[in-house]
Structures are given as structure tokens and as C-alpha cells.
Write an enzyme that holds these catalytic residues in place. Structure first.
Site, mmCIF file in Angstrom:
data_model
loop_
_atom_site.group_PDB
_atom_site.id
_atom_site.type_symbol
_atom_site.label_atom_id
_atom_site.label_comp_id
_atom_site.label_asym_id
_atom_site.label_seq_id
_atom_site.Cartn_x
_atom_site.Cartn_y
_atom_site.Cartn_z
ATOM 1 N N ASP A 159 -1.144 26.777 29.438
ATOM 2 C CA ASP A 159 -2.579 27.012 29.412
ATOM 3 C C ASP A 159 -3.110 26.930 27.980
ATOM 4 O OD1 ASP A 159 -4.611 27.397 31.295
ATOM 5 O OD2 ASP A 159 -3.616 29.155 32.145
ATOM 6 N N TRP A 197 -8.232 22.106 31.312
ATOM 7 C CA TRP A 197 -9.451 22.142 32.126
ATOM 8 C C TRP A 197 -10.391 20.956 31.895
ATOM 9 C CZ3 TRP A 197 -9.649 26.157 28.201
ATOM 10 C CH2 TRP A 197 -8.623 27.105 28.387
ATOM 11 N N ASP A 216 -11.041 25.143 36.716
ATOM 12 C CA ASP A 216 -10.268 25.607 37.868
ATOM 13 C C ASP A 216 -10.986 25.297 39.177
ATOM 14 O OD1 ASP A 216 -8.511 26.601 36.038
ATOM 15 O OD2 ASP A 216 -8.808 28.711 36.543
#
Length: 279
Positions: A159, A197, A216
């Protein structure tokens, strides 16, 4: 999960296997399996993960190519005095190796999670204090050795909450540092997912097997349509064993049957990784 939904998943899995075989498996197909995040967030434990692995086999998903069980954010405990990551003392009482060993014993592959910065997304957005300081920043070689050599995981989702929102690190440089650390500890076989993202850039092909292209996903039709539309113009950047990750499958989480079929079918047609949120 309904019988109709499960049948659809199995049929698409068979299609993916057939496609890979028709290509003589020159390139690895996108990964297929289950991940803990969308349904459970940081509220995971060793028993839950192993039960999901059992379900993958018991429901026949392994037989049609679903072979990854991915532990997302929530397994972190603390770093010891030498900086070594310890598993959560309650959620993973017996450690992480027993979990990966169990997954492997079923003929499946085991995935794990980290952040490119110091703190994880779960610590920032989920108030999970155990994710503070749990990211790979400053611990690249140490964590890579632990996760892949000692604990035996095969895949990692990395992430960017801690790296981007808190440290403002440069993306290509940061992910390159992590890829190099993983290779240098002898874990070059490990697949990386860049979870930024948004499409990170063409540089991602040098480092990762897949990369996220959007925020997301949510279990609603507008979210699914938005991701499909984004990938229409990004599809040219995928291929030859590298894939645009359209995020997890929201099957069994509130879409109508017709919406689920389109959602799943487009993930297959566009060669996205297929990670179930519900088995």
C-alpha cells in the site's frame, strides 16, 4: 454466496485456465484467490484465514485456479528492540509461519501485506494502533527476509498510505527500493502488487506483477462502472504477465445478480486479478 454466483465464478475460472493453456503458459496469468481486506478490514485472525483456505479447497475453487489466500492489513503486532516485526499477539497467537505453512499444505499460495511508508492504511483510516510503524520504510531488507524467507509468503500487496499521505515519497523510487530489497534477500520469485489507487506509470512493469488503477472498489454498481471505464484506456499498459488490478471482486456483497455477472465477466475479459472478498 449463492449457487448461481459460485457457478459463474467457477466457469470464468475455467475460461482463464483454458486461455493460459492456449498460450502454452508463456506468461503467468493474473492471480486468483481470496483476500481479507474488503470484508474483514483489520479484524482478522489465524483461525479465520485458515478457514478461508479450507473453503477455497472445499468449494472447488482451487481446482479452477483460485490458489491465493492473502492476509491483508491487521496481522501486525509491534517491532522489537531490533526492529523485527512481531505478529499480533491475540489475532495471530502462534505466529505467521504456521498460517503460511497451513495454506501451503493445501496446495495454495500465501500472500501478505505491507505499506511503502512507516504506517499502514489500517492505522490511518481504521485507527489500528498496531499498524503505526509497521510499514517497510527503513525496514526493507529486514521485513523482506522475515516475510518471504522466514514466514514463507509468496506474494505481497504494498500500500501507499504511509508513504504518500504522510511522507510524500516519490513513487517509482520507493517501490524500486522495495523490489531491490526483496530481490537481494533471495526472494525474487515473490509477486508484488503496487496499491497506489491510480495507474502508477509504465515503470511499474519493471517491479510488479500487478498494480491498482483506481481508488478502492465499493459494493455498488457506480463503483464497478467507474473502474471498468478507467481500464478501457489503460488496457494497453498491461500484458505479458503484468496486469492492471481493478481491485477485489464484490461478489456476494450487495450487487444484483446481473450486476455481479457483468462485474465478474469484465474483470475476466480485462485480465484483472480476481480476488474474492467472500467465499
Amino acid at each position: 454466496m449463492t449457487r448461481r454466483t459460485l457457478l459463474s465464478i467457477v466457469m470464468v475460472g475455467l475460461c482463464l485456465i483454458a486461455c493460459a493453456q492456449s498460450m502454452n503458459r508463456v506468461f503467468e496469468p493474473p492471480i486468483m484467490g481470496w483476500s481479507s481486506w474488503n470484508t474483514y478490514r483489520v479484524n482478522i485472525n489465524d483461525t479465520l484465514i485458515m478457514k478461508q483456505a479450507d473453503a477455497m479447497v472445499g468449494k472447488g475453487l482451487k481446482d479452477v485456479g483460485y490458489n491465493y489466500i492473502n492476509v491483508d492489513d491487521g496481522f501486525f503486532g509491534w517491532r522489537d528492540e531490533k526492529g523485527g516485526m512481531q505478529p499480533h499477539p491475540v489475532r495471530f497467537l502462534h505466529g505467521m509461519k504456521i498460517v503460511s505453512d497451513y495454506i501451503h499444505s493445501l496446495g495454495l499460495k500465501a500472500g501478505i501485506y505491507s505499506d511503502a511508508g512507516s504506517n499502514t492504511c489500517g492505522s490511518i483510516w481504521g485507527k489500528d494502533k498496531n499498524g503505526v510503524g509497521a510499514g517497510m520504510y527503513g525496514h526493507e531488507h529486514q521485513d523482506a527476509t522475515l516475510y518471504f524467507n522466514d514466514w514463507g509468503f509468496d506474494f505481497i500487496k504494498i500500500d501507499y498510505c504511509g508513504a504518500g499521505q504522510e511522507l510524500n515519497l516519490e513513487e517509482e523510487k520507493r517501490y524500486t527500493e522495495i523490489r531491490q530489497a526483496i530481490d537481494q534477500v533471495g526472494a525474487g520469485h515473490v509477486s508484488i502488487n503496487i496499491c497506489r489507487w491510480a495507474f502508477p506509470g509504465t515503470w511499474a512493469r519493471k517491479l510488479a506483477r500487478s498494480w491498482r488503477i483506481s481508488p478502492d472498489i465499493a459494493p455498488n454498481w457506480e463503483s464497478v462502472k467507474h473502474i471498468i471505464s478507467k481500464n478501457l484506456y489503460l488496457s494497453a499498459y498491461a500484458g505479458e504477465g503484468h496486469y492492471n488490478d481493478m481491485d477485489m471482486l464484490e461478489i456476494g456483497r450487495g450487487l444484483t445478480p446481473n450486476e455481479e455477472e457483468v462485474h465478474f465477466g469484465m474483470w475476466c475479459i480485462m485480465s484483472s486479478p480476481c480476488l474474492l472478498a467472500v467465499i
